[in-house]
Design an enzyme around this catalytic site. Structure first.
Site, short mmCIF file in Angstrom:
data_model
loop_
_atom_site.label_atom_id
_atom_site.label_comp_id
_atom_site.label_asym_id
_atom_site.label_seq_id
_atom_site.Cartn_x
_atom_site.Cartn_y
_atom_site.Cartn_z
N VAL A 83 5.67 -5.63 13.27
CA VAL A 83 6.06 -4.25 12.99
C VAL A 83 5.93 -3.97 11.50
O VAL A 83 5.43 -2.92 11.09
CB VAL A 83 7.49 -3.97 13.50
CG1 VAL A 83 7.98 -2.61 13.03
CG2 VAL A 83 7.54 -4.07 15.02
N HIS A 84 6.36 -4.91 10.68
CA HIS A 84 6.25 -4.77 9.23
C HIS A 84 4.80 -4.61 8.81
O HIS A 84 4.47 -3.76 7.98
CB HIS A 84 6.89 -5.98 8.53
CG HIS A 84 6.71 -5.98 7.05
ND1 HIS A 84 7.30 -5.05 6.22
CD2 HIS A 84 6.00 -6.81 6.24
CE1 HIS A 84 6.95 -5.29 4.97
NE2 HIS A 84 6.16 -6.36 4.95
N ALA A 85 3.92 -5.42 9.36
CA ALA A 85 2.50 -5.35 9.01
C ALA A 85 1.92 -3.99 9.38
O ALA A 85 1.18 -3.39 8.58
CB ALA A 85 1.72 -6.47 9.72
N HIS A 100 3.34 -1.38 7.05
CA HIS A 100 2.75 -1.58 5.73
C HIS A 100 1.35 -0.95 5.67
O HIS A 100 1.01 -0.24 4.72
CB HIS A 100 2.67 -3.09 5.46
CG HIS A 100 2.67 -3.49 4.04
ND1 HIS A 100 3.71 -3.22 3.18
CD2 HIS A 100 1.74 -4.15 3.30
CE1 HIS A 100 3.43 -3.71 1.99
NE2 HIS A 100 2.24 -4.28 2.04
#
Length: 110
Positions: free
Chosen positions: A76-78, A81
């Site tokens: 999710v972070h990737a 980002h």
């Protein structure tokens, strides 16, 4: 999550971050009046985001082929980002264009 998946995720984060940084540097160059550097940095941002998008597409193709993608906080972070970086790059292009127009109206060139 397997090691290959981790590597893909980290590549998305890496290239997304590089793209965002280059876009911000492009804005700074335009602000200081260096249009050539601004355009170069914007191109650098586009190239980095293209690399990140390549890895994202690989994940999508794998899932379309039946390989399930484990959704983790890192994944999710990737994705977050990358999407943020793409937005920053698009906004940087608009901001650079505004700097150019303002400078042109003042009778100089950026």
């Amino acid at each position: 999550m397997n090691e290959e998946m981790e590597q893909i995720i980290f590549q998305i984060i890496l290239h997304g971050g590089n793209g965002r940084s280059s876009a911000m540097e492009a804005i700074a160059a335009a602000k200081s009046g260096d249009a050539e550097e601004a355009r170069k940095k914007l191109q650098d941002a586009a190239e980095e985001l293209s690399k990140a998008h390549h890895y994202q597409t690989e994940l999508i193709q794998n899932e379309a082929g039946g390989e399930k993608t484990e959704m983790t906080l890192l994944m999710v972070h990737a994705q977050d980002h990358l999407m943020n970086a793409m937005t920053v790059k698009d906004m940087a292009a608009e901001i650079i264009e505004l700097y150019e127009k303002i400078t042109e109206q003042r009778g100089a060139s950026i």
